[in-house]
Design a protein around this motif. Structure first.
Motif, PDB file in Angstrom:
ATOM      1  N   CYS A  21       8.638  -4.376  -1.413  1.00 38.68           N
ATOM      2  CA  CYS A  21       8.997  -5.337  -2.468  1.00 38.68           C
ATOM      3  C   CYS A  21       9.371  -6.684  -1.855  1.00 38.68           C
ATOM      4  O   CYS A  21       8.908  -7.740  -2.314  1.00 38.68           O
ATOM      5  N   ASP A  22      10.203  -6.646  -0.803  1.00 42.03           N
ATOM      6  CA  ASP A  22      10.612  -7.881  -0.136  1.00 42.03           C
ATOM      7  C   ASP A  22       9.428  -8.570   0.531  1.00 42.03           C
ATOM      8  O   ASP A  22       9.334  -9.804   0.524  1.00 42.03           O
ATOM      9  N   LEU A  23       8.526  -7.784   1.120  1.00 41.59           N
ATOM     10  CA  LEU A  23       7.343  -8.383   1.743  1.00 41.59           C
ATOM     11  C   LEU A  23       6.472  -9.086   0.707  1.00 41.59           C
ATOM     12  O   LEU A  23       5.963 -10.186   0.954  1.00 41.59           O
ATOM     13  N   CYS A  24       6.307  -8.474  -0.444  1.00 42.60           N
ATOM     14  CA  CYS A  24       5.535  -9.118  -1.520  1.00 42.60           C
ATOM     15  C   CYS A  24       6.199 -10.416  -1.968  1.00 42.60           C
ATOM     16  O   CYS A  24       5.526 -11.440  -2.144  1.00 42.60           O
ATOM     17  N   ASP A  25       7.521 -10.378  -2.139  1.00 45.18           N
ATOM     18  CA  ASP A  25       8.246 -11.577  -2.562  1.00 45.18           C
ATOM     19  C   ASP A  25       8.138 -12.692  -1.534  1.00 45.18           C
ATOM     20  O   ASP A  25       7.957 -13.863  -1.876  1.00 45.18           O
ATOM     21  N   ALA A  26       8.245 -12.336  -0.270  1.00 46.40           N
ATOM     22  CA  ALA A  26       8.236 -13.334   0.800  1.00 46.40           C
ATOM     23  C   ALA A  26       6.846 -13.878   1.109  1.00 46.40           C
ATOM     24  O   ALA A  26       6.712 -14.920   1.739  1.00 46.40           O
ATOM     25  N   HIS A  27       5.820 -13.164   0.657  1.00 44.20           N
ATOM     26  CA  HIS A  27       4.452 -13.561   1.003  1.00 44.20           C
ATOM     27  C   HIS A  27       3.558 -13.688  -0.229  1.00 44.20           C
ATOM     28  O   HIS A  27       2.389 -13.290  -0.203  1.00 44.20           O
ATOM     29  N   TRP A  34      -2.875  -4.707   8.969  1.00 44.91           N
ATOM     30  CA  TRP A  34      -1.566  -4.062   9.009  1.00 44.91           C
ATOM     31  C   TRP A  34      -1.309  -3.304   7.721  1.00 44.91           C
ATOM     32  O   TRP A  34      -1.519  -3.837   6.625  1.00 44.91           O
ATOM     33  N   ILE A  35      -0.864  -2.056   7.862  1.00 43.48           N
ATOM     34  CA  ILE A  35      -0.509  -1.197   6.737  1.00 43.48           C
ATOM     35  C   ILE A  35       1.016  -1.095   6.696  1.00 43.48           C
ATOM     36  O   ILE A  35       1.652  -0.828   7.724  1.00 43.48           O
ATOM     37  N   TYR A  36       1.590  -1.327   5.531  1.00 39.39           N
ATOM     38  CA  TYR A  36       3.029  -1.170   5.304  1.00 39.39           C
ATOM     39  C   TYR A  36       3.186  -0.215   4.125  1.00 39.39           C
ATOM     40  O   TYR A  36       2.654  -0.474   3.042  1.00 39.39           O
ATOM     41  N   ALA A  37       3.903   0.885   4.325  1.00 42.33           N
ATOM     42  CA  ALA A  37       4.107   1.859   3.254  1.00 42.33           C
ATOM     43  C   ALA A  37       5.579   2.232   3.176  1.00 42.33           C
ATOM     44  O   ALA A  37       6.235   2.424   4.205  1.00 42.33           O
ATOM     45  N   ASP A  38       6.092   2.291   1.962  1.00 43.76           N
ATOM     46  CA  ASP A  38       7.447   2.787   1.732  1.00 43.76           C
ATOM     47  C   ASP A  38       7.486   3.447   0.365  1.00 43.76           C
ATOM     48  O   ASP A  38       6.429   3.700  -0.233  1.00 43.76           O
ATOM     49  N   VAL A  39       8.677   3.719  -0.137  1.00 42.65           N
ATOM     50  CA  VAL A  39       8.805   4.444  -1.400  1.00 42.65           C
ATOM     51  C   VAL A  39       8.278   3.646  -2.594  1.00 42.65           C
ATOM     52  O   VAL A  39       8.013   4.219  -3.652  1.00 42.65           O
ATOM     53  N   ASP A  40       8.118   2.328  -2.440  1.00 39.67           N
ATOM     54  CA  ASP A  40       7.635   1.522  -3.549  1.00 39.67           C
ATOM     55  C   ASP A  40       6.125   1.292  -3.554  1.00 39.67           C
ATOM     56  O   ASP A  40       5.567   0.875  -4.569  1.00 39.67           O
ATOM     57  N   GLY A  41       5.463   1.511  -2.428  1.00 37.68           N
ATOM     58  CA  GLY A  41       4.022   1.317  -2.430  1.00 37.68           C
ATOM     59  C   GLY A  41       3.434   1.119  -1.046  1.00 37.68           C
ATOM     60  O   GLY A  41       4.115   1.285  -0.036  1.00 37.68           O
ATOM     61  N   VAL A  42       2.155   0.753  -1.062  1.00 36.25           N
ATOM     62  CA  VAL A  42       1.405   0.547   0.170  1.00 36.25           C
ATOM     63  C   VAL A  42       0.765  -0.839   0.145  1.00 36.25           C
ATOM     64  O   VAL A  42       0.111  -1.205  -0.838  1.00 36.25           O
ATOM     65  N   LEU A  43       0.968  -1.582   1.236  1.00 34.17           N
ATOM     66  CA  LEU A  43       0.393  -2.921   1.383  1.00 34.17           C
ATOM     67  C   LEU A  43      -0.635  -2.920   2.503  1.00 34.17           C
ATOM     68  O   LEU A  43      -0.484  -2.196   3.486  1.00 34.17           O
ATOM     69  N   VAL A  44      -1.639  -3.776   2.347  1.00 31.24           N
ATOM     70  CA  VAL A  44      -2.635  -4.026   3.392  1.00 31.24           C
ATOM     71  C   VAL A  44      -2.621  -5.523   3.659  1.00 31.24           C
ATOM     72  O   VAL A  44      -2.867  -6.315   2.747  1.00 31.24           O
ATOM     73  N   SER A  45      -2.340  -5.896   4.911  1.00 35.15           N
ATOM     74  CA  SER A  45      -2.267  -7.308   5.285  1.00 35.15           C
ATOM     75  C   SER A  45      -3.236  -7.579   6.423  1.00 35.15           C
ATOM     76  O   SER A  45      -3.367  -6.779   7.345  1.00 35.15           O
ATOM     77  N   ARG A  46      -3.888  -8.722   6.365  1.00 30.85           N
ATOM     78  CA  ARG A  46      -4.818  -9.114   7.426  1.00 30.85           C
ATOM     79  C   ARG A  46      -4.095  -9.399   8.731  1.00 30.85           C
ATOM     80  O   ARG A  46      -4.716  -9.386   9.788  1.00 30.85           O
ATOM     81  N   SER A  47      -2.773  -9.641   8.674  1.00 27.12           N
ATOM     82  CA  SER A  47      -1.992  -9.906   9.882  1.00 27.12           C
ATOM     83  C   SER A  47      -0.616  -9.271   9.738  1.00 27.12           C
ATOM     84  O   SER A  47      -0.202  -8.895   8.643  1.00 27.12           O
ATOM     85  N   ALA A  48       0.082  -9.148  10.858  1.00 22.84           N
ATOM     86  CA  ALA A  48       1.439  -8.606  10.830  1.00 22.84           C
ATOM     87  C   ALA A  48       2.341  -9.507  10.018  1.00 22.84           C
ATOM     88  O   ALA A  48       2.232 -10.737  10.094  1.00 22.84           O
ATOM     89  N   LEU A  49       3.228  -8.937   9.227  1.00 21.73           N
ATOM     90  CA  LEU A  49       4.151  -9.718   8.395  1.00 21.73           C
ATOM     91  C   LEU A  49       5.517  -9.746   9.042  1.00 21.73           C
ATOM     92  O   LEU A  49       5.927  -8.830   9.704  1.00 21.73           O
TER      93      LEU A  49
END
Length: 163
Positions: A6-12, A148-163
């Motif tokens: 959630c924070d990664l989505c908000d910040a990016h 980059w794959i980020y997964a936690d209890v809220d979901g899964v993100l796919v990013s072209r670069s490290a966040l």
């Protein structure tokens, strides 16, 4: 690494808008003891055949996330307890399966994060067909080796670069 999707989505939000950060649809069930995991992607494209999955998990994971495009098949499992144990023992951060897993109790005992569409008791075929380290499609999102794959209890993100 501590993070919240959630924070990664908000910040990016700019990356979401630019299409360099994607949120996978909320269709993946969580397995394994690691509720949160992240790392660069190693990709496989297979269909109802897990020979390449095993061969890949037998190699040093070095904190990578194995992304398996199983075509969304719900007819057999591509990862089970033995492969989850390999992932744990060989240093994989996690496994993302566009398909099914089995041996859920064994998966949940392993120190690895796993996301999959569902469980299925039948094992896959063993023909050795498939491709490694190519662009794959997971629930409508392109995943390239090294994304980059980020997964936690809220979901899964796919990013072209490290966040």
């Amino acid at each position: 690494m501590t993070f919240a999707t959630c924070d990664l989505c908000d910040a990016h939000e700019d990356k979401l808008a630019a299409g360099t950060l994607h949120v996978l649809p909320p269709i993946f069930a969580s397995f394994g003891r690691k509720q949160s995991f992240c790392g660069p992607a190693r990709t496989l494209k297979v269909f109802e055949d897990n020979v390449l999955v095993r061969a890949t998990l037998e190699t040093p994971g070095q904190g990578h996330v194995l992304v398996v495009d199983g075509g969304g098949s719900l007819r057999c499992a591509l990862v089970g307890g033995n492969l989850a144990q390999l992932a744990q023992d060989n240093g994989w951060a996690g496994i993302l399966v566009n398909g099914c897993v089995r041996d859920a109790a064994e998966l949940n005992a392993c120190e690895v994060g796993i996301r999959a569409l569902a469980t299925h008791p039948q094992r896959s075929f063993r023909k050795g067909a498939g491709d490694a380290d190519i662009k794959v499609g997971i629930a409508g999102v392109a995943v390239y080796p090294g994304d980059w794959i980020y997964a936690d209890v809220d979901g899964v993100l796919v990013s072209r670069s490290a966040l």
